[in-house]
Design an enzyme around this catalytic site. Sequence first.
Site, short mmCIF file in Angstrom:
data_model
loop_
_atom_site.label_atom_id
_atom_site.label_comp_id
_atom_site.label_asym_id
_atom_site.label_seq_id
_atom_site.Cartn_x
_atom_site.Cartn_y
_atom_site.Cartn_z
N SER A 102 0.85 -1.19 0.00
CA SER A 102 0.00 0.00 0.00
C SER A 102 0.88 1.24 0.00
O SER A 102 1.87 1.29 0.74
CB SER A 102 -0.91 0.01 1.23
OG SER A 102 -1.74 1.16 1.24
N HIS A 116 -2.64 7.26 -4.56
CA HIS A 116 -2.79 6.11 -3.67
C HIS A 116 -2.79 4.85 -4.52
O HIS A 116 -3.31 4.83 -5.63
CB HIS A 116 -4.11 6.21 -2.90
CG HIS A 116 -4.61 4.89 -2.38
ND1 HIS A 116 -5.62 4.18 -3.00
CD2 HIS A 116 -4.23 4.15 -1.31
CE1 HIS A 116 -5.84 3.06 -2.32
NE2 HIS A 116 -5.02 3.02 -1.30
N GLY A 274 -3.87 -3.54 13.97
CA GLY A 274 -2.73 -3.32 13.10
C GLY A 274 -1.79 -2.25 13.64
O GLY A 274 -2.05 -1.62 14.67
N ARG A 275 -0.71 -2.05 12.93
CA ARG A 275 0.32 -1.09 13.37
C ARG A 275 -0.14 0.32 13.00
O ARG A 275 -0.19 0.70 11.83
CB ARG A 275 1.64 -1.43 12.71
CG ARG A 275 2.82 -0.60 13.21
CD ARG A 275 4.11 -1.18 12.66
NE ARG A 275 5.27 -0.49 13.20
CZ ARG A 275 5.85 0.56 12.60
NH1 ARG A 275 5.38 1.02 11.47
NH2 ARG A 275 6.91 1.13 13.15
N THR A 276 -0.44 1.12 14.01
CA THR A 276 -1.06 2.43 13.80
C THR A 276 -0.20 3.34 12.94
O THR A 276 -0.71 4.04 12.05
CB THR A 276 -1.35 3.10 15.15
OG1 THR A 276 -2.19 2.24 15.93
CG2 THR A 276 -2.04 4.44 14.95
N GLU A 277 1.11 3.37 13.18
CA GLU A 277 1.98 4.25 12.41
C GLU A 277 1.92 3.92 10.92
O GLU A 277 1.92 4.82 10.07
CB GLU A 277 3.42 4.14 12.92
CG GLU A 277 3.67 4.83 14.23
CD GLU A 277 3.40 6.33 14.17
OE1 GLU A 277 3.85 6.97 13.19
OE2 GLU A 277 2.73 6.85 15.07
N SER A 278 1.88 2.63 10.59
CA SER A 278 1.82 2.24 9.18
C SER A 278 0.46 2.54 8.58
O SER A 278 0.35 2.96 7.43
CB SER A 278 2.14 0.74 9.04
OG SER A 278 3.46 0.47 9.46
#
Length: 315
Positions: A102, A116, A274-278
């Site tokens: 992504s 995107h 999931g990983r918030t930063e990503s």
Amino acid sequence: MQGLKDKTETKEFRQQWIEYVYDLQSRICTAIEAADGKAKFIEDSWQRAEGRGGGGISRIIAGGDVFEKGGVNVSVVYGTVTPKMRKSLQLDGSKWFAGGMSLVLHPKNPFVPTVHCNYRYFELYDREDTVCDQWFGGGTDLTPYYLFEEDAIHFHQTHKKACDEYDEKLYPLFKKECDDYFVNTHRNEERRGIGGIFFDRRRPEGEHTLDFWFNFCRSCGNAFLVAYLPIVERRKNLPFTDQNKHWQEIRRGRYVEFNLIHDKGTLFGLKTNGRTESILMSLPPTVRFEYNYQPIPNSPEAQLLRICLQPRDWA
């Protein structure tokens, strides 16, 4: 379900997909760095915490001459279907796997569009760890702040060509899905941009086997740089004013609204711990939320807004 593979085959198939998305990530990052000429991606390799399965690599670019902020991420994650997931995401299974690439790129120059792109593969397993459902999804869309028709035509024609190699019925179908998906329905059906292609839960069925969808996604993923980089090169050195930047930040605000309110990928990531930063790397660095902001009638900004209210056949 027709076309489902057994446990041994699906592991091999899954690995081919994982290798592809990591290769695509690498090729895109190399090309974006070359287009920027200054900034380099930083790499953040991560694993899911607290016993949850999988991990990935996030590559982030910021403060460049061309790209103000962006990320090209790969995640390969798996886990148990929770009651919350079963209800909100309509998953009828015991365990799940998801792997995909992504990206979101937010340029500095308002005349270069935000872009995107996302391609992903999903498997669902029953209590015996046998695949009971599997599908591909993804797509790409362009969010210009100022409309250059030749850019819109190029972006759409490139992806139409990639789709037509497999089935000429797919581009018009997936273009419509994109036009109908990236919509801020709370703002009078205002689209996020000029669209592209979008599809979800495309399962093996008839002539459209699992290999068909793999190769189709690979074709579309490989088309990304061909579709986007020529637009960047045409617009990245155009002079712009503070007013142009102001409008870019207004429109970025609408981008944020869509991602946090409507986007299924964002919601899936957050609901699966999931990983918030990503997940939130898709958000732009600066935005504006001004009360009832309206562009000057008949201005380039007003023209862009009209396009976002009514989809057009660009290809």
